[in-house]
Scaffold this active site. Structure first.
Site, short mmCIF file in Angstrom:
data_model
loop_
_atom_site.label_atom_id
_atom_site.label_comp_id
_atom_site.label_asym_id
_atom_site.label_seq_id
_atom_site.Cartn_x
_atom_site.Cartn_y
_atom_site.Cartn_z
N TYR A 1 -2.24 0.80 0.47
CA TYR A 1 -2.62 1.05 1.86
C TYR A 1 -1.37 1.55 2.59
CZ TYR A 1 -4.43 0.34 6.59
OH TYR A 1 -4.85 0.53 7.89
N LYS B 1 6.36 -3.82 10.80
CA LYS B 1 6.13 -5.26 10.63
C LYS B 1 7.37 -6.13 10.83
CE LYS B 1 1.89 -4.66 8.08
NZ LYS B 1 0.64 -5.33 8.28
N ASP C 1 7.09 3.39 1.37
CA ASP C 1 6.43 2.69 2.47
C ASP C 1 6.90 1.24 2.39
OD1 ASP C 1 4.78 1.19 4.05
OD2 ASP C 1 2.95 2.28 3.52
N1 PMP Z 1 1.82 0.57 5.20
C1 PMP Z 1 1.63 -0.64 4.67
C2 PMP Z 1 2.24 -0.96 3.35
C3 PMP Z 1 0.91 -1.62 5.37
O1 PMP Z 1 0.74 -2.82 4.82
C4 PMP Z 1 0.40 -1.29 6.63
C5 PMP Z 1 -0.38 -2.31 7.46
N2 PMP Z 1 -0.93 -3.34 6.78
C6 PMP Z 1 0.61 -0.01 7.15
C7 PMP Z 1 1.34 0.90 6.41
C8 PMP Z 1 0.09 0.40 8.50
O2 PMP Z 1 0.78 -0.26 9.49
P1 PMP Z 1 0.11 -0.46 10.94
O3 PMP Z 1 -1.04 -1.42 10.75
O4 PMP Z 1 1.21 -1.02 11.78
O5 PMP Z 1 -0.34 0.88 11.40
#
Ligand code: PMP
Length: 434
Positions: free
Chosen positions: A146, A273, A245
């Protein structure tokens, strides 16, 4: 044992009321749970309290960010102080520069830094940068990964196997209506041979490979020895940028991210995060010549956002990164995770059940399976119904676990040894009742 014997009447009432004007009563689909979401009132350290007054040890931690614990005093103080300045948005500040510099000091691949607000935004920026730099359009992502909710990446996050195609050349399967997916290719995790084949075949069109170095979005699948290094070599040889990521891995396994822990330097990285312990902030960092395509004078890629480097997020990040930079938080999280893994192994063996915890850096998942989860397709060997029974007992025991079998749980620096024992005791009970 009676399951779900908590009073959740106020949450239920709020849900019924909210349904009239908030879709399913939640502002992100991920927060919906059956039969209704739970609404929270307060959080401190490792604990959260719902609107019915139930207290839980939190193992969700706002889907990852609260690495120092909820309401960390230094972070709250930094935010309060910043609010006092009256500065909100639309201005650059000295603090923005200082926090960016801190990231450069901490993260091996960070030569240049740009802030934004959410993980998805930063991922969008990183992909625009990769396209602008290489002049190529396609991107490759990992099946089961994701990387946010926008068109290029909300692809093959949870593809049904009947649509997913062969393991050696997975189909890109959109995960939502409303997306335009035309430039995304998909590879399995932990398989450098397939990655090499797909990258080589498409190298003239592929701008970047984007991946989580540890797959936290299927729970926790660790990269096998040498895998990330091999991916780095393959991308480099084929003129494809490598984007890590680190939205979830960021700052959990090492102060410089998973890239430091595994010694693999990507071209671009996205953080969010844990960077600001729960306040909204994200960052794109990377090599100077690549990041410079966003130069407002000479570059050809727009980098914009009213709330970029919002002062609440940046202030929170300044206090958070200070706490995260000497490695002691990561040491505690890594040791605590190893402890959970070991104790759970003993429990599973004692009870004669096929189950395991996979985890690192205070992020982990309990899988009911007889084999290691190494990629998306291996999750089909996980028993989801056993997990759901397990989660219900955990919940009854006031340990806040998420009712999805491929979820990544988190603990924080505020989770004490006593909290860990309570989690383990509840796990023992839960395993006996599935
Ligand atoms: N990349 C990863 C690995 C994530 O876990 C998430 C959110 N769970 C995102 C991108 C997207 O981040 P956001 O919810 O702050 O848009």
């Amino acid at each position: 044992m009676k399951l779900l014997n908590k009073n959740l009447s106020k949450s239920k009432e709020l849900y019924e009321f909210a349904q009239g004007f908030v879709v399913r009563g939640v502002h992100t689909n991920f927060k919906y749970m059956y039969p209704h979401p739970i609404y929270f009132q307060r959080a401190k350290g490792s604990k959260i309290w719902d609107v019915d007054g139930n207290e839980y040890i939190d193992c969700v931690m706002n889907f990852g960010p609260c690495i120092l614990g909820h309401g960390h005093p230094k972070v709250i103080e930094a935010v309060k102080n910043r609010l006092e300045t009256g500065l909100t948005v639309g201005l650059e500040t000295e603090l923005n520069i200082k926090v960016a510099k801190k990231l450069v000091e901490m993260v091996p691949s960070a030569e240049m830094v740009r802030f934004s607000n959410t993980g998805t935004e930063a991922i969008m920026h990183a992909i625009h940068i990769a396209r602008g730099y290489t002049g190529k359009d396609k991107i490759i992502k990992v099946e089961g990964g994701y990387n946010g909710w926008y068109d290029d990446v909300l692809v093959s996050y949870r593809p049904p196997l009947k649509l997913a195609g062969p393991e050696t050349s997975p189909n890109p399967v959109p995960d939502s209506g409303g997306l335009r997916v035309k430039d995304t290719l998909v590879i399995p995790f932990n398989n450098e041979e397939v990655a090499e084949k797909i990258i080589k075949k498409n190298k003239e069109e592929v701008a970047a490979l984007i991946m989580e170095p540890i797959m936290f979005n299927i729970g926790c699948a660790l990269p096998k020895d040498g895998y990330l290094k091999a991916i780095r070599e393959i991308t480099e040889e084929n003129d494809v940028l490598l984007i890590f990521d680190e939205v979830r891995t960021g700052f959990r396994v090492a102060p410089g991210g998973a890239q430091q822990y595994y010694g693999v330097i990507p071209d671009l990285t996205v953080f969010a995060k844990a960077i600001a312990n729960g306040f909204p902030l994200s960052a794109v960092v990377g090599k100077r010549d690549i990041m410079k395509v966003t130069d407002p004078v000479e570059g050809r890629v727009v980098y914009a956002g009213t709330y970029n480097a919002n002062q609440i997020g940046v202030a929170a990040a300044s206090a958070t990164l200070e706490e995260l930079s000497d490695g002691s938080v990561q040491k505690y999280l890594n040791e605590s995770t190893q402890y959970l893994v070991k104790r759970f192994e003993e429990i599973a063996e004692d009870k004669g059940i096929s189950a395991r915890i996979q985890g690192i850096g205070g992020s982990f998942q309990v899988y009911f399976t007889d084999r290691e989860v190494i990629d998306y397709r291996s999750t089909f060997h996980v028993d989801a119904s056993k997990y759901m029974k397990f989660q219900k007992v955990m919940f009854d025991e006031n340990i806040y676990f998420w009712p999805k079998h491929l979820f990544c749980h988190c603990i924080s620096a505020a989770h004490t040894k006593e909290d860990l024992e309570k989690i383990i005791n509840a796990m023992e009970l839960a395993v006996s009742n599935i």
